[in-house]
Design a protein around this motif. Sequence first.
Motif, short mmCIF file in Angstrom:
data_model
loop_
_atom_site.label_atom_id
_atom_site.label_comp_id
_atom_site.label_asym_id
_atom_site.label_seq_id
_atom_site.Cartn_x
_atom_site.Cartn_y
_atom_site.Cartn_z
N VAL A 1 0.70 -1.14 -0.05
CA VAL A 1 0.21 0.19 -0.23
C VAL A 1 1.06 1.21 0.01
O VAL A 1 0.41 2.19 -0.61
CB VAL A 1 -1.10 0.00 1.26
N GLY A 2 2.01 1.26 0.79
CA GLY A 2 2.95 2.44 0.74
C GLY A 2 3.55 2.53 -0.35
O GLY A 2 3.84 3.79 -1.00
N ALA A 3 4.15 1.53 -1.17
CA ALA A 3 4.56 1.75 -2.10
C ALA A 3 3.50 2.35 -3.42
O ALA A 3 3.69 3.09 -4.18
CB ALA A 3 5.06 0.34 -2.83
N ASN A 4 2.27 1.66 -3.41
CA ASN A 4 1.27 2.39 -4.53
C ASN A 4 0.94 3.73 -4.06
O ASN A 4 1.00 4.44 -5.23
CB ASN A 4 0.04 1.31 -4.21
N GLU A 5 1.11 3.97 -2.94
CA GLU A 5 0.87 5.48 -2.58
C GLU A 5 2.04 6.24 -3.02
O GLU A 5 1.35 7.74 -3.44
CB GLU A 5 0.68 5.35 -1.05
N THR A 6 3.05 6.06 -3.33
CA THR A 6 4.07 6.88 -3.90
C THR A 6 4.30 6.58 -5.27
O THR A 6 5.39 6.93 -6.07
CB THR A 6 5.41 6.70 -3.18
#
Length: 247
Positions: free
Chosen positions: A204-209
């Motif tokens: 999720v954190g990767a997708n957010e960036t």
Amino acid sequence: MDVSEYGKAAQGMPRDTIVSRGPAAAAQGRPVTDVVFDFGNVLTIWNPRMALIGRYGEEAIDAFLDNSVSGFVDAYSMVDAGATTKEACEWMARTHGEQWASMYRYYCANFEDTLIGSVPGSRKLVLDIRNAGLGVWGLSNWGFEDFPVARRVFPSLQLLADYVVSGFVKVRKPYPQIYRMAYERFGIDPAGAVFIDDKPENIVGANETGMRGICFGGDPRALRRALADAGVPIPRGDAHPGDEVAA
């Protein structure tokens, strides 16, 4: 978002398939130029129980590894974010009792025993991606005091072009800052990268960036298939006897 919100956002995330949610949706279908690996339980096998079995019984170990009892998960999360072992032990003694802090000190003193091997197939996967001409990088939550032990135990980490480790930069996944630090350090475009991690909240954190992700489910063949399906030119890991296979 705090960590619990990332966890909620990750509910139901599929394993071993490309995930491109939120800002990462714009990268769906783009050629993959870089692959970024988490370490623990993606490239290396970490089992905290193994540091404790030489001294403690199973009941005590189970209780220690229960965060609601000992605060162990919170303590190592502090260390991942840049705290010292001493600071984590002092926090655990204040909040959960000296008996657990003492056990945590023993765990830290025997941390090397938690590193029980490489994830099967991971070394060859990194080599295959490198040989295909893609960038191969690392992004891991790890305490700055313990990481040199891992680097010594797992020389395969040196196959990576570079890596960012949370304890040194004092911010950990899944928070966006650490991903952006990695993009800047590696000099890569997140839209051309895929991140592999065993924890869905970190995807999720990767997708957010803006970076696509694969939540690794533990099957190295499934991971290879997911990368190959995304256009990474590597063997899929499903050869049959008699097939011509490169060494």
